[in-house]
Design an enzyme around this catalytic site. Structure first.
Site, mmCIF file in Angstrom:
data_model
loop_
_atom_site.group_PDB
_atom_site.id
_atom_site.type_symbol
_atom_site.label_atom_id
_atom_site.label_comp_id
_atom_site.label_asym_id
_atom_site.label_seq_id
_atom_site.Cartn_x
_atom_site.Cartn_y
_atom_site.Cartn_z
ATOM 1 N N TYR A 142 -1.103 -3.853 -5.360
ATOM 2 C CA TYR A 142 0.337 -4.058 -5.178
ATOM 3 C C TYR A 142 0.747 -5.479 -5.570
ATOM 4 O O TYR A 142 1.865 -5.701 -6.013
ATOM 5 C CB TYR A 142 0.732 -3.842 -3.714
ATOM 6 C CG TYR A 142 1.062 -2.418 -3.330
ATOM 7 C CD1 TYR A 142 0.121 -1.400 -3.480
ATOM 8 C CD2 TYR A 142 2.299 -2.085 -2.797
ATOM 9 C CE1 TYR A 142 0.417 -0.099 -3.116
ATOM 10 C CE2 TYR A 142 2.610 -0.795 -2.428
ATOM 11 C CZ TYR A 142 1.665 0.193 -2.582
ATOM 12 O OH TYR A 142 1.956 1.479 -2.221
ATOM 13 N N LYS A 189 -13.574 3.036 -2.836
ATOM 14 C CA LYS A 189 -14.070 3.702 -4.047
ATOM 15 C C LYS A 189 -15.193 2.823 -4.592
ATOM 16 O O LYS A 189 -15.162 2.337 -5.726
ATOM 17 C CB LYS A 189 -12.900 3.875 -5.042
ATOM 18 C CG LYS A 189 -13.207 4.713 -6.252
ATOM 19 C CD LYS A 189 -13.340 6.201 -5.965
ATOM 20 C CE LYS A 189 -13.774 6.950 -7.212
ATOM 21 N NZ LYS A 189 -14.117 8.363 -6.957
ATOM 22 N N ASP A 221 -11.571 9.736 -2.642
ATOM 23 C CA ASP A 221 -11.339 11.128 -3.068
ATOM 24 C C ASP A 221 -11.870 12.093 -2.017
ATOM 25 O O ASP A 221 -11.211 13.060 -1.630
ATOM 26 C CB ASP A 221 -11.931 11.398 -4.467
ATOM 27 C CG ASP A 221 -13.353 10.884 -4.643
ATOM 28 O OD1 ASP A 221 -13.861 10.188 -3.739
ATOM 29 O OD2 ASP A 221 -13.964 11.180 -5.683
ATOM 30 N N ASP A 245 -1.691 3.747 1.466
ATOM 31 C CA ASP A 245 -0.371 4.314 1.182
ATOM 32 C C ASP A 245 -0.509 5.820 0.944
ATOM 33 O O ASP A 245 0.232 6.628 1.528
ATOM 34 C CB ASP A 245 0.212 3.623 -0.058
ATOM 35 C CG ASP A 245 1.580 4.149 -0.427
ATOM 36 O OD1 ASP A 245 2.405 4.315 0.494
ATOM 37 O OD2 ASP A 245 1.831 4.400 -1.623
ATOM 38 N N ASP A 249 0.473 9.238 3.725
ATOM 39 C CA ASP A 249 1.422 10.327 3.435
ATOM 40 C C ASP A 249 0.720 11.675 3.590
ATOM 41 O O ASP A 249 1.274 12.624 4.144
ATOM 42 C CB ASP A 249 1.958 10.222 1.996
ATOM 43 C CG ASP A 249 3.293 9.479 1.923
ATOM 44 O OD1 ASP A 249 3.473 8.540 2.718
ATOM 45 O OD2 ASP A 249 4.132 9.846 1.080
HETATM 46 C C1 IPM Z 1 5.334 2.694 2.248
HETATM 47 C C2 IPM Z 1 6.176 2.842 1.006
HETATM 48 C C3 IPM Z 1 6.174 1.541 0.231
HETATM 49 C C4 IPM Z 1 4.740 1.257 -0.181
HETATM 50 C C5 IPM Z 1 7.105 1.499 -0.980
HETATM 51 C C6 IPM Z 1 8.536 1.841 -0.616
HETATM 52 C C7 IPM Z 1 7.049 0.190 -1.701
HETATM 53 O O1 IPM Z 1 5.737 3.914 0.237
HETATM 54 O O2 IPM Z 1 5.642 1.824 3.081
HETATM 55 O O3 IPM Z 1 4.363 3.437 2.402
HETATM 56 O O4 IPM Z 1 4.273 1.771 -1.210
HETATM 57 O O5 IPM Z 1 4.055 0.512 0.524
HETATM 58 MN MN MN Z 2 4.141 5.085 1.144
#
Ligand code: IPM
Ligand code: MN
Length: 371
Positions: A142, A189, A221, A245, A249
């Site tokens: 990032y 990884k 993975d 990240d 999710d």
């Molecule tokens: C999160 C979001 C952010 C990230 C984005 C909005 C930059 O997806 O907080 O998980 O990738 O960290």
């Molecule tokens: Mn995110």
């Protein structure tokens, strides 16, 4: 306790969900005799529209002058489909994390018994899941050097980590494991990436300071597969920025909705609390966004100041809303309740947890929550 809280609602559904978290905090302040003040400041696309900058200097000043930050969401489709945009809303969030040194992002993932049927995953797989993801937040790909060739045909993003960056979050992850099930899984990884091999080396060394905590390793993975195959094997997951990240999710599917997942981003000096979901632009202003992730982020804020009882009261109110199905359309297709009504219910329940006063059938009719 007196707390000055910076509120950065951001874009899309950010403002409407954050409003509900503030309602919950105000109810807590009243019940427990605390004094919470809220200072709003712009960030993201809305800040670009107002000032040309996704993180205006003034907003950063507000954050530095307050005790904690409540963050909404960031992102706007008008930038998503324009890869040439030089200024982007997400830069606001990334600069905020970097400027405030918020190096550890903690994302709890839980399967609520009351929602067990709502997850697309099978009940016997997810029941009992209780994971705490420790995502490194200010390093890695990032923030590494970015490159785009003159002709625009070649690009790269550098993934760079230092021993120090790994050590400081690793200590937090091991300390958290000590209060939980004494297990840390490092997700990396290391079969391919040099930076991941450094993570393994440094984390293995730190593990010696925590002999009662078991450390194991998973390639990312495989971890992505294990997360939905057998999430109960995890206690604390420690990982670098981008893997965290993605994995978080994915983990949100276990709980039944990404609208439930809260997070805390902490550093040596500052702390920020935000839902893990994005700005969900399609839902903006429709009253269909789930405010629970934001409300649970407020509970994490209280935990951060050792207001444990208060945080528990918020979580109990959230659980009650889930139990009574006083929820937004992501969790409830028949009798959906609006974002602000879910917030009202939770705030009312904090102030008056006496079940007998609740007339929740009226809530489904959009009427008052308490008679
Ligand atoms: C999160 C979001 C952010 C990230 C984005 C909005 C930059 O997806 O907080 O998980 O990738 O960290
Ligand atoms: Mn995110």
């Amino acid at each position: 306790m007196k707390l000055n809280i910076a509120v950065l609602p951001g874009d899309g559904i950010g403002p409407e969900v954050t409003k509900q978290a503030i309602k919950a905090l105000q109810a807590i302040a009243l019940e427990f005799d605390h004094s919470f003040s809220f200072t709003h400041a712009p960030v993201g696309a809305i800040a670009i529209d107002e000032t040309g900058n996704p993180l205006p200097e003034k907003t950063l000043d507000v954050c530095e002058a307050t005790d904690a930050i409540l963050f909404g969401a960031i992102g706007d489709p008008k930038y998503d489909n324009n890869p040439d945009a030089k200024i982007r809303p997400e830069q606001g969030l990334l600069r905020l994390r970097k400027s405030l040194g918020l190096f550890a992002n903690i994302r709890p993932v839980k399967a609520y018994d009351t929602l067990i049927e709502k997850s697309p995953l099978k009940k016997n797989i997810i029941q009992g899941t209780d994971i705490s993801i420790y995502r490194e937040l200010t390093g890695g790909i990032y923030f590494g050097e970015k490159f785009l060739s003159e002709d625009g045909d070649t690009a790269s993003d550098l993934c760079l980590y230092t021993k120090k960056e790994i050590e400081r979050i690793a200590h937090l992850a091991f300390k958290a494991a000590q209060t939980r099930k004494n297990k840390v899984t490092l997700v990396d990884k290391a079969n391919v990436l040099e930076s991941s091999r450094l993570w393994r080396k440094v984390v293995t060394e730190i593990a010696k300071d925590y002999p009662e905590v078991a450390l194991d390793f998973l390639f990312v993975d495989n971890a992505a597969m294990q997360m939905i195959l057998n999430p109960n094997q995890f206690d604390v997951i420690l990982t670098e920025n981008m893997f965290g990240d993605i994995i978080s999710d994915e983990a949100s599917v276990i709980g039944g909705s990404i609208g439930l997942l809260a997070s805390a981003s902490v550093g040596d000096k500052y702390a920020m609390f935000e839902p893990i979901h994005g700005s969900y632009p399609q839902a903006t202003g429709k009253g269909i966004a789930n405010p629970i992730a934001s409300i649970l982020s407020a509970a994490m804020l209280l935990d951060h100041f050792d207001l444990t009882e208060e945080a528990t009261v918020i979580r109990k109110a959230v659980e009650k809303s889930l139990l009574l199905n006083i929820t937004t359309p992501d969790l409830n297709t028949e009798h959906t309740v609006s974002t602000s009504k879910v917030g009202d219910f939770i705030a009312d329940y904090i102030s008056n947890p006496n079940d007998s006063n609740l007339n929740f059938s009226n809530i489904h009719l959009g009427q008052s929550t308490i008679i």
